[in-house]
Design an enzyme around this catalytic site. Structure first.
Site, PDB file in Angstrom:
ATOM      1  N   SER A 117     -10.198  -0.985   5.669  1.00  0.00           N
ATOM      2  CA  SER A 117      -9.388  -0.668   4.496  1.00  0.00           C
ATOM      3  C   SER A 117      -8.672  -1.857   3.869  1.00  0.00           C
ATOM      4  CB  SER A 117      -8.358   0.411   4.846  1.00  0.00           C
ATOM      5  OG  SER A 117      -9.004   1.639   5.044  1.00  0.00           O
ATOM      6  N   LYS A 155       0.842  -1.193   0.000  1.00  0.00           N
ATOM      7  CA  LYS A 155       0.000   0.000   0.000  1.00  0.00           C
ATOM      8  C   LYS A 155       0.880   1.247   0.000  1.00  0.00           C
ATOM      9  CE  LYS A 155      -3.843   1.974   2.685  1.00  0.00           C
ATOM     10  NZ  LYS A 155      -4.793   1.679   3.796  1.00  0.00           N
ATOM     11  N   SER A 189      -9.449   1.676   1.910  1.00  0.00           N
ATOM     12  CA  SER A 189      -8.468   2.528   1.269  1.00  0.00           C
ATOM     13  C   SER A 189      -7.367   1.771   0.533  1.00  0.00           C
ATOM     14  CB  SER A 189      -7.834   3.466   2.304  1.00  0.00           C
ATOM     15  OG  SER A 189      -7.104   2.752   3.280  1.00  0.00           O
TER      16      SER A 189
END
Length: 541
Positions: A234, A135, A210
């Site tokens: 997320s 990420k 996310s």
């Protein structure tokens, strides 16, 4: 931070740097490129991947690839090159990447191979040669970690995040970072810098957030193991949206330190956690075991020292007692996900496990508590970062209202922490009352939604409030039998969310999933149970 100039210029320059990082030989011809509908079959159709590279990227999970490299079926360089190429294809189809460093990754893999040839009796490290995607919030020295905010463009990290250092020490190959929403607090991975990540199952639907870039990349098998973070869903929302596996650990089990953030340093509240996203549940277990066995507190002193114990794998000789949460008492599950939970429960019963209906308590009050804890500082730091470049909010962020929520006084903050303690106690009593091994629920009252329409985080964030480890297991897709109905039962807000589902035509190929919840700090037990449950639901071994 970025030199003060027009935010649009900063974004355009950053995108251009990323786009030119893809070698010309790996670029999809514009005449054959498609970015609509279901994209899952496309990566192998362009002739960019060799037959061996298709086999490497399509035929193995992370556990299998590590074994194949160990057994000299493939070299680390062959594996890394294959995943770099497939990630490049995934980027061109879905806009899932932020930072690309394929050349460095291939050089690192080549060095691993050379060292192995020079030292053939030297033991291999646990993740030797395994490509892992990250990420965007994770910092790598010399590379940006923009987290979707313009102010962090051209602000390369001075040091690696703790987990990055650890993964490198274990022999992993890091090769790309993936897209996130502006603020990392919505279920749409869109920002002003890189734009929107598309869902490769159905490009009319969100890829989630996310960690949405990871979700899309792994769904297209440009990665078979990535690392995301989760403070409200997320890891789990993108895992559901893209039809992949995910595991949200208890906070402070996997090193989290040294990441980019948009909240004040030292803020205390609901803690985020880092965890794996993968093409199999056994890969999630593999990741957790390797991390927990490898002295993670050496790399991040905030890690709780809970070792991997090598617990016995749950077996049919001792059936699991599973508490099934049919809904969150606020939002009614739509037809495809309602069917997914019903069929999953039926399979578990058929396999000899005990299923007990349970209901969560005080959900509305707890959701108010969660939102208050997310905005303890009134989003002051976030707003200052946004104002530093005058970048506007993207639509999904504007709809949350997070940037305008008032901050809390110290007395109010104490009150929030006390309320959380009381909620924890009530939640713990549910486990005791029903003598549960695990809870089973949906990760959302729906599948992936149209762009900017995902507003319900109840099904995920409640378990962040309680610091639970949680696993996501994909179980199917929307089918023709999932016709629209009028079953919403909790009022006007529920009806609005329920009406997002218009039927199987628009939602064609949207994945469905279930969520397994464990007790705080029982991560090893939960991920082991998740492997067993996955075998029941999907026949995976």
């Amino acid at each position: 931070m970025a030199v003060l100039q027009n935010w649009k210029e900063i974004c355009a320059e950053k995108r251009a740097i990323r786009d030119t990082s893809i070698p010309k030989a790996w670029r999809i011809p514009s005449t054959t490129k498609s970015n609509t509908g279901n994209l899952l079959s496309l990566p192998t159709s362009y002739g960019i991947l060799t037959e061996q590279e298709v086999r490497i990227t399509s035929g193995y999970d992370a556990v299998g690839i590590v074994a194949a490299i160990r057994d000299s079926v493939f070299t680390a360089e062959e594996v890394t090159t294959a995943f770099c190429k497939r990630a490049a294809i995934a980027q061109q189809l879905t806009n899932c990447l932020t930072e690309i460093f394929f050349g460095e990754a291939i050089e690192t893999a080549r060095a691993l191979d050379e060292d192995r040839r020079a030292n053939p009796t030297k033991p291999l490290r646990p993740l030797h040669g395994l490509p892992i995607s990250l990420k965007d919030s994770f910092k790598l020295q010399g590379k940006d970690a923009t987290i979707g905010l313009v102010c962090f463009v051209n602000d390369p990290a001075e040091n690696d995040s703790a987990l990055v250092t650890m993964l490198k020490s274990l022999g992993a190959i890091l090769y790309c970072k993936t897209n996130v929403p502006q603020t990392m607090m919505t279920a749409d991975s869109e920002n002003n810098i890189f734009g929107r990540t598309l869902n490769p199952n159905n490009t009319s639907l969100t890829a989630g957030g996310s960690t949405g870039g990871e979700g899309a990349l792994i769904a297209l098998r440009g990665s078979i193991l990535g690392v995301g973070t989760d403070i409200a869903g997320s890891i789990r929302i993108p895992s559901l949206s893209n039809g992949i596996y995910g595991f949200k650990p208890t906070p402070d089990i996997v090193p989290f330190g040294g990441q980019q953030n948009d909240v004040p340093n030292g803020i205390v509240g609901i803690s985020p956690s880092a965890g794996p996203m993968a093409t199999s549940m056994r890969s999630c277990k593999f990741f957790m075991e390797i991390i927990m066995r490898s002295n993670p507190s050496f790399f991040d002193c905030s890690v709780t020292k809970i070792p991997w114990l090598g617990l016995d794998t749950p077996s049919a000789a001792k059936p699991l007692r599973i508490g099934v949460i049919s809904d969150d008492t606020l939002y009614t599950p739509t037809p495809p996900v309602r069917r997914a939970l019903r069929e999953s429960s039926q399979k578990l019963v058929s396999a000899g496990h005990q299923v007990v209906p349970i209901q969560l308590l005080d959900v509305l009050n707890n959701m108010h508590l969660i939102w208050d804890m997310f905005s303890v500082d009134g989003s002051a730091r976030l707003n200052s970062l946004l104002e530093s470049t005058n970048e506007p909010l993207v639509e999904s962020v504007a709809r949350t209202g997070l940037t305008t929520t008032p901050g809390k006084t110290l007395v109010e903050y104490f009150s929030l922490n006390h309320a959380r303690s009381l909620a924890w106690e009530k939640f713990a009593n549910i486990w005791k009352l029903h003598n549960l091994d695990v809870m089973l629920s949906l990760p959302a009252p729906h599948t992936a939604t149209p762009f900017d329409e995902w507003t319900v985080i109840t099904y995920t964030s409640l378990f962040n409030l309680f610091d639970c480890p949680v696993a996501i297991i994909p179980v199917g897709k929307v089918e023709e039998i999932d016709v629209r109905d009028n079953a919403a039962q909790y009022g006007e807000k529920d009806q609005k969310v329920y009406d997002l589902y218009t039927g199987p035509e628009f939602y064609k190929d949207a994945p469905t999933a279930v969520q397994l919840i464990g007790q705080r700090q029982e991560d090893e037990r939960l991920v082991s149970i998740a492997v067993v449950v996955d075998q029941v639901l999907n026949g995976n071994h």
